[in-house]
Design an enzyme around this catalytic site. Structure first.
Site, PDB file in Angstrom:
ATOM      1  N   ASP A 175      -2.836   1.806   7.611  1.00 42.30           N
ATOM      2  CA  ASP A 175      -2.063   1.465   6.414  1.00 42.30           C
ATOM      3  C   ASP A 175      -1.667  -0.009   6.398  1.00 42.30           C
ATOM      4  O   ASP A 175      -1.718  -0.658   5.342  1.00 42.30           O
ATOM      5  CB  ASP A 175      -0.819   2.351   6.334  1.00 42.30           C
ATOM      6  CG  ASP A 175      -1.167   3.822   6.183  1.00 42.30           C
ATOM      7  OD1 ASP A 175      -2.178   4.113   5.520  1.00 42.30           O
ATOM      8  OD2 ASP A 175      -0.444   4.679   6.733  1.00 42.30           O
TER       9      ASP A 175
ATOM     10  N   CYS B  47     -14.336  -7.658  16.775  1.00 37.35           N
ATOM     11  CA  CYS B  47     -13.287  -8.513  17.349  1.00 37.35           C
ATOM     12  C   CYS B  47     -12.320  -7.748  18.247  1.00 37.35           C
ATOM     13  O   CYS B  47     -11.389  -8.350  18.795  1.00 37.35           O
ATOM     14  CB  CYS B  47     -12.520  -9.239  16.254  1.00 37.35           C
ATOM     15  SG  CYS B  47     -11.609  -8.127  15.154  1.00 37.35           S
TER      16      CYS B  47
ATOM     17  N   CYS C  39     -11.852  -4.895   8.355  1.00 39.79           N
ATOM     18  CA  CYS C  39     -10.990  -5.556   9.344  1.00 39.79           C
ATOM     19  C   CYS C  39     -10.462  -6.848   8.738  1.00 39.79           C
ATOM     20  O   CYS C  39     -11.244  -7.698   8.303  1.00 39.79           O
ATOM     21  CB  CYS C  39     -11.771  -5.840  10.613  1.00 39.79           C
ATOM     22  SG  CYS C  39     -10.869  -6.854  11.819  1.00 39.79           S
TER      23      CYS C  39
ATOM     24  N   ASP D 263       0.867  -1.184   0.000  1.00 45.69           N
ATOM     25  CA  ASP D 263       0.000   0.000   0.000  1.00 45.69           C
ATOM     26  C   ASP D 263       0.898   1.227   0.000  1.00 45.69           C
ATOM     27  O   ASP D 263       1.814   1.336   0.825  1.00 45.69           O
ATOM     28  CB  ASP D 263      -0.900   0.005   1.236  1.00 45.69           C
ATOM     29  CG  ASP D 263      -1.876   1.184   1.239  1.00 45.69           C
ATOM     30  OD1 ASP D 263      -2.403   1.508   0.151  1.00 45.69           O
ATOM     31  OD2 ASP D 263      -2.083   1.788   2.303  1.00 45.69           O
TER      32      ASP D 263
ATOM     33  N   CYS E 185     -11.732 -10.180  11.098  1.00 48.23           N
ATOM     34  CA  CYS E 185     -13.099 -10.721  11.093  1.00 48.23           C
ATOM     35  C   CYS E 185     -13.927 -10.273   9.897  1.00 48.23           C
ATOM     36  O   CYS E 185     -15.018 -10.786   9.672  1.00 48.23           O
ATOM     37  CB  CYS E 185     -13.822 -10.320  12.383  1.00 48.23           C
ATOM     38  SG  CYS E 185     -14.122  -8.535  12.542  1.00 48.23           S
TER      39      CYS E 185
ATOM     40  N   CYS F  40     -11.641  -2.409  15.769  1.00 49.06           N
ATOM     41  CA  CYS F  40     -12.796  -3.125  15.224  1.00 49.06           C
ATOM     42  C   CYS F  40     -13.827  -3.355  16.336  1.00 49.06           C
ATOM     43  O   CYS F  40     -13.496  -3.918  17.389  1.00 49.06           O
ATOM     44  CB  CYS F  40     -12.345  -4.465  14.649  1.00 49.06           C
ATOM     45  SG  CYS F  40     -13.705  -5.475  14.024  1.00 49.06           S
TER      46      CYS F  40
ATOM     47  N   GLU G 114      -2.818  -2.057  -5.263  1.00 52.16           N
ATOM     48  CA  GLU G 114      -4.145  -1.474  -5.433  1.00 52.16           C
ATOM     49  C   GLU G 114      -4.096  -0.472  -6.582  1.00 52.16           C
ATOM     50  O   GLU G 114      -3.170   0.337  -6.666  1.00 52.16           O
ATOM     51  CB  GLU G 114      -4.573  -0.774  -4.144  1.00 52.16           C
ATOM     52  CG  GLU G 114      -5.976  -0.190  -4.186  1.00 52.16           C
ATOM     53  CD  GLU G 114      -6.354   0.492  -2.888  1.00 52.16           C
ATOM     54  OE1 GLU G 114      -7.552   0.675  -2.648  1.00 52.16           O
ATOM     55  OE2 GLU G 114      -5.441   0.841  -2.107  1.00 52.16           O
TER      56      GLU G 114
END
Length: 370
Positions: free
Chosen positions: A350, A343, A321, A184, A324, A340, A268
């Protein structure tokens, strides 16, 4: 396999004049060819091919005798460039071809054939020009294709030689989850890996910005046409060239490291043109030069038999996330960390995005360009 090798040229004063004459003549022919294509389409509604333009070149040379002092194949190469520019325009809708200006920072001309390289004498022989001294920092073997001679804003001359070495591209190596890394890109950190490693952004433009402003003020305060203005512009060009070289060196070393250590790299797809429209981030995004970094990764992956995996630009890599799968729709750009709700995992934005990019890319239906 086709590879390009770029070398520095050190022409004499006479040879520099001849190179500049080639650059100016090729720019003149390019603008003439572009004008001919525009006028022909306006008058007849049809396009004129580069072969028809080449047939008109002798008439153009008769009215401009100085064109006869330039390599004829270099002039024909400009009609080919015009046709390629129109092909890209109609195919990619990426902007109508523009006339070349002598004020462009980099000027160049093509040499399709009939040139030679002598590694023993460290010279390059171009048509209608005596052998020019060159610095060969590496040697190559293979069939010489088109060469391009360029002049930078500093007044340095380079030759880029396209060589076909006769070798086949290596077959793609098999990859798995353990041999794939998610990548990323960002502004604060240039690259964030799915392993948790962060590579700091060197910010070469930002670090030189104060000096750039000083040199730009000095240029603006000098009288137009004066020798002092020429000297001030040269000092400014030297700094711009230094920033470019620093950025390219950093990206080449990093891309080689990533390609060497992994069998596949997941990326990406980014809409950089749309992102730079944000005037608060435009300079930082341009300084990072993500597009050129991805280009370096792609051609190095081809050379070494590695794989580049791409996911679409609308995949919610930052908001999901990776533990999960919870989707945090309220996450904004300023939120660098989040927890999150399901979880209770605490995420670095990042690193979480890099892990998700890897996970998404390993699912066939999420990949693009394959």
């Amino acid at each position: 396999m086709m590879k390009a090798f770029k070398f520095r040229l050190y022409p004499t004063a006479t040879q520099a004049v001849q190179l500049n004459q080639h650059i100016g003549s090729c720019r003149f022919v390019y603008n003439w060819a572009l004008d001919q294509k525009i006028k022909t389409y306006e008058q007849t509604g049809k396009s004129i091919s580069r072969f028809d333009l080449n047939k008109k070149l002798p008439v153009l040379k008769a009215s401009n005798e100085w064109l006869g002092e330039v390599n004829s194949q270099s002039l024909q190469g400009m009609t080919k460039q015009v046709e390629s520019a129109f092909t890209r325009f109609f195919r990619e809708k990426n902007g109508f071809p523009k006339f070349k200006s002598k004020k462009n920072p980099i000027q160049s001309f093509p040499v399709p054939q009939h040139y030679s390289v002598n590694f023993e004498k460290n010279t390059v022989k171009l048509p209608k020009i005596e052998p020019i001294k060159a610095v060969f920092h590496r040697k190559f073997e293979g069939e010489l294709k088109t060469a391009t001679v360029s002049r930078t804003c500093q007044g340095h001359y380079y030759i880029s030689i396209l060589v076909e070495d006769g070798k086949e591209l290596p077959t793609k190596q098999k990859y798995s989850e353990s041999t794939t890394v998610g990548l990323d890109v960002g502004i604060k950190d240039f690259a964030i890996l799915s392993t948790g490693e962060k590579i700091e952004n060197p910010n070469y433009l930002k670090n030189s910005l104060n000096r750039l402003k000083v040199l730009q003020k000095r240029v603006s305060r000098k009288q137009n046409g004066s020798k002092n203005r020429v000297k001030a512009k040269h000092r400014l060009a030297v700094l711009h060239d230094k920033i470019t070289n620093q950025r390219n060196d950093f990206q080449n070393k990093l891309s080689f490291k990533l390609i060497s250590e992994n069998q596949a790299i997941a990326l990406e797809t980014l809409n950089v043109k749309g992102m730079v429209k944000n005037h608060h981030l435009a300079q930082a995004i341009s300084d990072s030069a993500w597009s050129s970094f991805v280009t370096k990764l792609e051609y190095k992956a081809e050379w070494y038999g590695k794989t580049i995996l791409r996911i679409g630009q609308f995949e919610p890599s930052s908001k999901v996330c990776h533990v999960c799968g919870y989707h945090n729709s309220y996450l904004t750009l300023k939120d660098r960390e989040w927890t999150c709700p399901d979880c209770k995992t605490k995420h670095d934005r990042d690193i979480n995005a890099a892990i998700n990019i890897k996970k998404f890319a390993l699912i066939d239906q999420n990949r693009i360009g394959l």
